[in-house]
Design an enzyme around this catalytic site. Structure first.
Site, short mmCIF file in Angstrom:
data_model
loop_
_atom_site.label_atom_id
_atom_site.label_comp_id
_atom_site.label_asym_id
_atom_site.label_seq_id
_atom_site.Cartn_x
_atom_site.Cartn_y
_atom_site.Cartn_z
N LYS A 110 0.83 -1.21 0.00
CA LYS A 110 0.00 0.00 0.00
C LYS A 110 0.86 1.26 0.00
O LYS A 110 0.51 2.25 -0.63
CB LYS A 110 -0.94 0.02 1.21
CG LYS A 110 -2.12 -0.93 1.08
CD LYS A 110 -3.17 -0.61 2.13
CE LYS A 110 -4.36 -1.55 2.02
NZ LYS A 110 -5.36 -1.30 3.05
N LYS A 192 -6.38 -11.00 -9.27
CA LYS A 192 -7.60 -11.07 -8.46
C LYS A 192 -8.55 -9.93 -8.81
O LYS A 192 -8.10 -8.81 -9.09
CB LYS A 192 -7.19 -10.96 -6.99
CG LYS A 192 -8.15 -11.57 -6.02
CD LYS A 192 -7.54 -11.55 -4.63
CE LYS A 192 -8.52 -10.94 -3.65
NZ LYS A 192 -8.01 -10.82 -2.29
N LYS A 195 -11.78 -3.92 -6.61
CA LYS A 195 -12.51 -2.69 -6.86
C LYS A 195 -11.58 -1.52 -7.15
O LYS A 195 -12.02 -0.47 -7.59
CB LYS A 195 -13.42 -2.37 -5.68
CG LYS A 195 -12.63 -2.06 -4.43
CD LYS A 195 -13.47 -1.95 -3.20
CE LYS A 195 -12.57 -1.67 -2.02
NZ LYS A 195 -13.11 -2.01 -0.74
#
Ligand code: TRP
Length: 327
Positions: A110, A192, A195
């Site tokens: 992240k 994967k 969103k």
């Protein structure tokens, strides 16, 4: 067993979330004492627009209710409405070695993706997650593989606290999602479904049938014509078959057989029709809940009450044990 799990409010729920996390919650709530939490304080570890965050939090609650999370069977609540989560997080932060947090692969990923600065909240994210779990003396936590490392840290912190201050927290088990529930991106079927990718790569659970159909028809397929499950050679077709099999509740072999002599377009059309039919009741329920603001508020208030009573008792015990002056 007592179960706790959390879901981030941001982004609409897609079929990957539904077939993975949410369907498991639906099973667990039948038999266990469940606490399900919309984690708005985790969401703000990356910058959020205030108005959008508020809407997204309410929307996530409605989405969960529409999929069948039942306020009679579990406590559904919003993390920031039980302030003990942040209080325990602070205390656990004082006992978390920096080295443990530096190892966290999700933090590293992240932090790399963040375009602006990286803030301390993102680094301390796993400690807040540990607090969510430990506050309720949770015995088991259903999560995806990407959260398993955070669960290990949770157990480490529970052990540390217990050995220093006496038996207080329960070390929670990890319940990993069942195999076969890995839904891939429609556009890049080796990745994967997420969103955070472009909208044409995922299917929202509450999306309009027309839009869903368009995305399915435009999904990336593989060379050749044959329809069979082979993740290595046919990742695109295998993904569509997986979604078909999970929504129709038919075993993969049966689904494969059904499409044996058909072409890709037929599989795509059948999948679009199946999803339209299976998801219509959920869309209807969501529309209904969207217009019942007070009812949704009341459910959250009840969830908050149930969560609070346990959270308060745990914190009272923790404060005494670590030597904070009692009022
Ligand atoms: N970090 C989890 C995720 O992004 C969400 C979460 C927050 C969570 N607190 C939790 C999950 C406690 C399980 C238990 O998926």
């Amino acid at each position: 067993m007592r179960i706790f799990s959390g879901i981030q409010p941001t982004g609409p729920m897609h079929i990957g979330n539904y077939l993975g996390a949410v369907s498991q919650w639906l099973e667990l709530q039948k038999q266990h004492e469940c606490f399900f939490c919309v984690v708005d304080l985790h969401a703000i570890t990356v910058p959020q627009n205030p108005k959008e965050l508020e809407l997204a939090t309410r929307n996530k609650v409605i989405e969960l209710l529409a999929t069948g999370i039942s306020p009679e069977k579990c406590a559904l609540f919003v993390q920031s409405q039980v302030p003990e989560h942040t209080e325990l997080a602070w205390i656990l932060n004082t006992m978390t070695p920096l080295g443990e947090l530096e190892r966290m692969t999700q933090f590293k990923d992240k932090a790399k993706k963040q375009k602006t600065e990286v803030f301390a909240g993102l680094f301390n994210y796993p400690v807040l997650m540990a607090s969510d779990i430990l506050l309720y003396k949770t015995q088991a936590v259903p999560v995806g593989q990407d959260q398993a490392q955070h669960l290990e840290l949770t157990r480490t912190l529970a052990k540390k606290f217990n050995s220093r201050f006496g038996e207080t927290f329960v070390e929670p088990k990890t319940i990993l999602k069942k195999e076969g529930a890995r839904i891939m991106s429609l556009k890049e079927p080796r990745k994967k479904m997420s969103k955070s990718d472009k909208p044409d790569s995922y299917l929202g659970i509450f999306e309009e049938p027309e839009s869903m159909k368009k995305k399915i028809m435009a999904a990336t397929t593989d060379t050749g014509k044959e329809i069979k499950f082979d993740e290595k050679k046919k990742p695109g077709i295998s993904n569509l078959l997986t979604i078909y099999s999970l929504f129709s509740k038919e075993p993969m072999q049966k689904a494969e057989k059904k499409f044996q002599k058909k072409d890709y377009a037929f599989l795509k059309k059948s999948l679009a029709a199946l999803l339209t039919q299976k998801l219509e009741p959920l869309r209807k329920k969501k529309r209904e809940l969207d217009s019942r603001e007070l009812y949704v508020k009341e459910i959250l208030r009840q969830g908050q009450n149930r969560a609070s009573s346990i959270a308060k008792a745990t914190m009272q015990d923790v404060r005494e044990k670590i030597g904070l002056l009692q009022s």
